[in-house]
Write a protein that holds these residues in place. Structure first.
Motif, PDB file in Angstrom:
ATOM      1  N   MET A 142      -1.886  -2.962  -0.552  1.00  0.00           N
ATOM      2  CA  MET A 142      -1.070  -2.092   0.321  1.00  0.00           C
ATOM      3  C   MET A 142      -1.929  -1.706   1.508  1.00  0.00           C
ATOM      4  SD  MET A 142       0.954   0.232  -2.576  1.00  0.00           S
ATOM      5  CE  MET A 142       1.959   1.035  -1.412  1.00  0.00           C
ATOM      6  N   CYS A 144      -1.438  -0.635   6.151  1.00  0.00           N
ATOM      7  CA  CYS A 144      -0.558  -0.395   7.374  1.00  0.00           C
ATOM      8  C   CYS A 144      -1.698  -0.594   8.626  1.00  0.00           C
ATOM      9  CB  CYS A 144       0.128   0.887   7.217  1.00  0.00           C
ATOM     10  SG  CYS A 144      -1.015   2.483   7.639  1.00  0.00           S
ATOM     11  N   GLY A 151      -1.251  -5.583   9.418  1.00  0.00           N
ATOM     12  CA  GLY A 151      -0.779  -4.382   8.731  1.00  0.00           C
ATOM     13  C   GLY A 151      -1.811  -4.071   7.690  1.00  0.00           C
ATOM     14  N   ASN A 193       7.827   6.674   1.297  1.00  0.00           N
ATOM     15  CA  ASN A 193       7.073   7.517   2.247  1.00  0.00           C
ATOM     16  C   ASN A 193       7.715   8.679   2.985  1.00  0.00           C
ATOM     17  OD1 ASN A 193       6.432   8.000   5.322  1.00  0.00           O
ATOM     18  ND2 ASN A 193       4.563   6.718   4.773  1.00  0.00           N
ATOM     19  N   TYR A 245       7.403  -0.191  -2.782  1.00  0.00           N
ATOM     20  CA  TYR A 245       6.980   1.043  -1.699  1.00  0.00           C
ATOM     21  C   TYR A 245       8.058   0.943  -0.576  1.00  0.00           C
ATOM     22  CZ  TYR A 245       4.579   4.237   1.183  1.00  0.00           C
ATOM     23  OH  TYR A 245       4.242   5.224   2.252  1.00  0.00           O
ATOM     24  N   ALA A 247       8.552   2.051   3.103  1.00  0.00           N
ATOM     25  CA  ALA A 247       7.740   2.727   4.048  1.00  0.00           C
ATOM     26  C   ALA A 247       8.554   3.396   5.146  1.00  0.00           C
ATOM     27  CB  ALA A 247       6.893   1.649   4.541  1.00  0.00           C
ATOM     28  N   GLN A 251      13.302  -0.515   6.869  1.00  0.00           N
ATOM     29  CA  GLN A 251      12.995  -1.435   5.490  1.00  0.00           C
ATOM     30  C   GLN A 251      14.066  -1.138   4.455  1.00  0.00           C
ATOM     31  OE1 GLN A 251       9.555  -0.164   3.304  1.00  0.00           O
ATOM     32  NE2 GLN A 251       9.813  -1.894   1.571  1.00  0.00           N
ATOM     33  N   ASP A 272       7.491  -5.090   9.745  1.00  0.00           N
ATOM     34  CA  ASP A 272       6.951  -4.534  11.087  1.00  0.00           C
ATOM     35  C   ASP A 272       8.413  -4.043  11.730  1.00  0.00           C
ATOM     36  OD1 ASP A 272       6.055  -4.159  13.761  1.00  0.00           O
ATOM     37  OD2 ASP A 272       4.768  -5.873  13.383  1.00  0.00           O
ATOM     38  N   TRP A 278       3.427  -2.792   8.004  1.00  0.00           N
ATOM     39  CA  TRP A 278       3.090  -2.530   6.246  1.00  0.00           C
ATOM     40  C   TRP A 278       2.770  -3.881   5.648  1.00  0.00           C
ATOM     41  CZ3 TRP A 278       2.011   2.227   4.244  1.00  0.00           C
ATOM     42  CH2 TRP A 278       2.459   3.168   4.941  1.00  0.00           C
ATOM     43  N   HIS A 279       1.855  -3.793   4.986  1.00  0.00           N
ATOM     44  CA  HIS A 279       1.232  -5.205   4.384  1.00  0.00           C
ATOM     45  C   HIS A 279       1.306  -4.814   2.582  1.00  0.00           C
ATOM     46  CE1 HIS A 279      -1.517  -8.530   4.428  1.00  0.00           C
ATOM     47  NE2 HIS A 279      -1.769  -8.412   3.027  1.00  0.00           N
TER      48      HIS A 279
END
Length: 629
Positions: A142, A144, A151, A193, A245, A247, A251, A272, A278-279
Motif C-alpha cells: 500500500m 501513496c 503512488g 481513510n 482500503y 482512500a 474511489q 488517482d 494510491w498504490h
C-alpha cells in the motif's frame, strides 16, 4: 493514516529530499559525488500479450528516476512495470540519484507495443476466477504519492505495516461475467481513510486525522474493463463498491483502478483522483496461516527485560579506520529515550563503527526464548548493520548476534522473534555496529523491548528452513540429474496425438527448452531426464529443489520424480506449480517416501499449456535427505 500531503510539504522529487528526511546536521552535497548517466544502463522487457513494459535498475548507493515519454517523474522504485494499451512506440528515460544529487543527463530507450488491446481477454485471463488479497509481505503493498506517479513517493507500507487495521484478511474476486465480490474477512471491517465522508459514525478521531475501520457485510457488485484516454487499462468498479482500503470518496463512488502490472499471481493497481495517487499490490497466492502475532509489552513495562536500555542515556563508541586504528567518535545526543548518532568516516568493515549501551539491568536465562523489538529512524538507507545483546562482563555470553540487518530511509521497526539465549546474565550491553555506513547518515534508536517468548513450532515443510546442499555436494543425491545432459520428450496435440519435440540444448548443467505448439493440457508437453542413479528409500524423508528460469510467466507446470521403471513409484508429484518470468527456485521440503524404494530415477517437468516460444531453463536440481538449518 495522517494527512500525507500536509507533512510532506513540497515537491517529492526535489533534489535531496527524494528518498529520506535530511540529517540533523549535514554539511551539504558533495558536488564531486553527483552521479552521472554516462555509461549507465538499465534492463527493459516487454510482454506483448498484455502490452506491459518492465524496467529495472539495481546499483548500490544510487536509485533510478523513471519517466515515460518525456513526462514528469513517474517512479523511483528499482523495478517498475507499466501497461500501455495502445499500439505504438514509447520512450522510457532514467536519471540517476544519490545523496549528493541527481544526474543532469539521462538514459532513454524506446520500446514498441505491437497491437492495441481491444477485447481485454488477455487481462481477464490472469485475474478472473481467483481470490485476491493485499500482498502484505511485500514492501509497497500500500502507498501513496503525487498524482500521475506510481503512488509510492510519499508513503510506502513496510511488510506487515497495517496488520492491526483488519485489511489483510479482506478478499476480492472478479468473475468473467463482470461480477465483483468483496469479503471483509474474519474481522468483518473495512479500512477507511479519515478524510472520507462515508461511515461518519465510526470516524471518531477525524480531528486527529486518524484512519478508522467500519463493520461491513460481504458485498456483490460489478466491474468493467476499459482503456482511458492515456492508453491505461483500468478496472472500473460500480458506485459504492468496497475495496480493502477506501482512500477517498472518489474511489468509493465509482473508482477507476489503473492496472500498473499484472501476472497470474500478482496485480498492482493505482487510483488517482488528480491530487493524490494510491498504490495497491494484490496477490492470488494462498495465504499461509500467519505466525501468531506477538503481544508486545510497553517500553516501560516491568515485563520489558530490556527497559533499562532505554534510560541509560549514554553510549560508548569504538570507531576505526580501514587499518583498525581507532578514530574519533560520531556525533551523539540523547533525549527522551532516543539515542541519536550521526555517522562519520569509518573503515567500512563490521565492528569498525561500534555503538553500545552498557550496564542495563535484566534477567536473561540460558536456553529460554525471547522476542526483541526496537525502532530506528534512518536519514538514509543502511545496507548492513549488526545488532548484539550480551553479558556486560562476557562478550561471548550472548542473547543475540545478528549481522545482516538492513534499514530503509525513514522509520524502521525491527522485530527479532524466537531467539534462544546462549547464556544467562543479569547485567547486559547492547551493540549497534554500523561499519560501512555512509558518513552524514543520522540514526535514532529508541523503544527497545526484550520480552520472554515461547519455543517456536517449526513447520518442517517450509523450504526456507531447509539447510540445502550444494548442487555438486555429496549430500545431493540427485546430482547426476544435472550432468546427464540429455532429455526425453513426449509432446502431444489436443487429441493426444504425438507431435514434434521442442527446441532443446544443454550446456554447463543447464537444460534449455524452447516451447512449440502443444495441446495445452497436463502431460501434453513432457520433458524428462532419465536413467539417473538416485538412492531413494522407503520411509525416509527428502527435500527437492530445482531452478526454473523462464522467458515468460508459467501459470502451471508439473514436477515429478519417480522410479525409472515404475511411474507409480513416486517420491514427488505436483501438477500445480507456477513460475514468474525470470529465475525461480521451486522447492519442496519434508517429502516422505511412502511405499517403495528405487535406485534409478527419472525427473519430469511437464509444460502442457506453455505459450509457444517460451524459453525454459532447468538447472540446479537437488535431492537430499531432509535437513533443517
Amino acid at each position: 493514516m495522517k494527512n500525507i500531503i500536509k507533512y510532506m510539504a513540497g515537491a517529492l522529487f526535489a533534489g535531496l529530499t527524494m528518498t529520506a528526511c535530511s540529517p540533523e546536521k549535514f554539511d551539504g552535497p558533495d558536488q564531486a559525488g553527483v552521479p552521472t548517466s554516462n555509461g549507465a544502463d538499465f534492463d527493459i522487457s516487454v510482454d506483448q500479450s498484455i502490452n506491459q513494459v518492465t524496467v529495472s535498475y539495481n546499483q548500490k548507493g544510487s536509485y533510478p528516476i523513471w519517466s515515460f515519454d518525456g513526462g514528469k517523474t513517474y517512479s523511483t522504485q528499482p523495478t517498475v512495470s507499466k501497461i500501455f494499451a495502445l499500439r505504438g512506440d514509447y520512450q522510457v528515460s532514467m536519471k540517476i540519484g544519490n545523496r549528493n544529487g541527481i544526474s543532469q543527463g539521462e538514459v532513454t530507450k524506446t520500446f514498441t507495443m505491437n497491437q492495441t488491446q481491444v477485447d481485454f481477454d488477455s487481462y481477464k485471463s490472469k485475474f478472473v476466477g481467483k481470490e485476491w488479497r493485499i500482498k502484505y509481505d511485500e514492501a509497497g503493498h500500500m502507498g501513496c504519492g503525487p498524482s500521475g506517479t506510481d503512488g509510492l513517493g510519499w508513503w510506502s507500507a513496510a511488510p506487515g505495516d497495517k496488520a492491526d487495521w483488519g485489511v489483510y484478511d479482506d478478499r476480492i474476486t472478479f468473475s468473467n461475467d463482470g461480477a465483483y465480490t468483496y469479503n471483509p474477512g474474519a474481522g468483518g471491517t473495512v479500512y477507511v481513510n479519515w478524510g472520507c465522508s462515508i461511515y461518519p459514525e465510526y470516524n471518531i478521531n477525524k480531528a486527529s486525522e486518524t484512519d478508522f475501520t467500519a463493520p461491513v457485510d460481504p458485498q456483490t457488485s460489478s466491474y468493467t474493463l476499459d482503456a482511458d484516454a492515456d492508453g491505461n487499462v483500468v478496472i472500473k468498479l460500480a458506485a459504492k463498491t468496497l475495496f480493502p482500503y477506501i482512500a477517498n470518496d472518489e474511489q468509493f463512488n465509482g473508482g477507476e483502478y489503473r492496472i500498473e502490472s499484472l501476472s497470474n499471481k500478482k496485480m498492482s493497481l493505482i487510483i488517482d483522483n488528480g491530487n493524490i495517487a494510491w498504490h495497491f499490490i494484490l496477490t492470488s497466492e494462498e495465504d499461509k496461516p500467519a505466525t501468531p502475532s506477538i503481544n508486545w509489552v510497553a517500553v516501560d513495562s516491568p515485563d520489558n527485560l530490556g527497559a533499562g536500555f532505554n534510560t541509560v542515556g549514554t553510549m560508548e563508541f569504538w570507531w576505526a579506520d580501514a587499518g583498525w586504528g581507532q578514530i574519533g567518535n560520531p556525533e551523539f545526543s540523547y533525549a527522551d529515550g532516543v539515542y541519536t548518532i550521526t555517522a562519520t568516516e569509518n573503515g567500512g568493515a563490521e565492528w569498525q563503527a561500534q555503538n553500545s549501551i552498557h550496564h542495563a539491568q535484566t534477567n536473561i536465562v540460558k536456553d529460554e526464548y525471547y522476542n526483541i523489538r526496537f525502532k530506528i529512524n534512518a536519514s538514509a538507507e543502511v545496507g548492513r548493520f549488526t545488532f548484539k545483546i550480551c553479558d556486560e562482563g562476557n562478550d561471548d555470553n550472548t542473547l543475540i548476534y545478528k549481522n545482516d540487518l538492513e534499514l530503509a530511509a525513514g522509520d524502521n521497526v525491527i522485530e527479532l522473534k524466537d531467539i534462544k539465549s546462549g547464556g544467562s546474565f543479569t547485567e547486559a550491553k547492547l551493540f549497534i555496529d554500523l561499519g560501512g555506513i555512509t558518513p552524514g547518515t543520522t540514526l535514532k534508536l529508541s523503544d527497545i523491548i526484550v520480552q520472554k517468548g515461547e519455543e517456536p513450532t517449526i513447520d518442517e515443510s517450509d523450504p526456507k528452513l531447509i539447510d540445502w546442499a550444494g548442487t555438486n555436494s555429496d549430500a545431493n543425491l540427485g546430482a547426476a540429474f544435472n550432468t546427464a545432459g540429455v532429455m526425453n520428450f513426449w509432446w502431444a496435440d489436443a487429441g493426444w496425438g504425438q507431435i514434434g519435440n521442442p527446441e532443446f540444448s544443454y550446456a554447463d548443467g543447464v537444460y534449455t527448452i524452447v516451447a512449440t505448439e502443444n495441446g495445452g493440457a497436463e502431460w501434453q508437453a513432457q520433458c524428462s531426464i532419465q536413467n539417473v542413479a538416485v538412492n531413494i528409500e522407503e520411509g525416509q524423508t527428502y527435500d527437492l529443489s530445482v531452478k526454473i528460469t523462464t522467458s515468460a510467466e508459467l501459470e502451471r507446470f508439473t514436477v515429478k520424480l519417480c522410479a525409472q521403471d515404475d511411474d507409480d513409484n513416486t517420491l514427488l508429484y505436483n501438477g500445480k506449480v507456477s513460475a514468474d518470468k525470470g529465475e525461480n527456485l521451486v522447492q519442496f521440503a519434508n517429502i516422505k517416501k511412502e511405499k517403495g524404494s528405487f535406485s534409478t530415477g527419472k525427473f519430469f517437468v511437464d509444460l502442457g499449456g506453455v505459450p509457444v516460444g517460451t524459453e525454459v531453463k532447468i538447472s540446479d536440481i537437488i535431492v537430499q535427505k531432509h535437513k533443517l538449518k
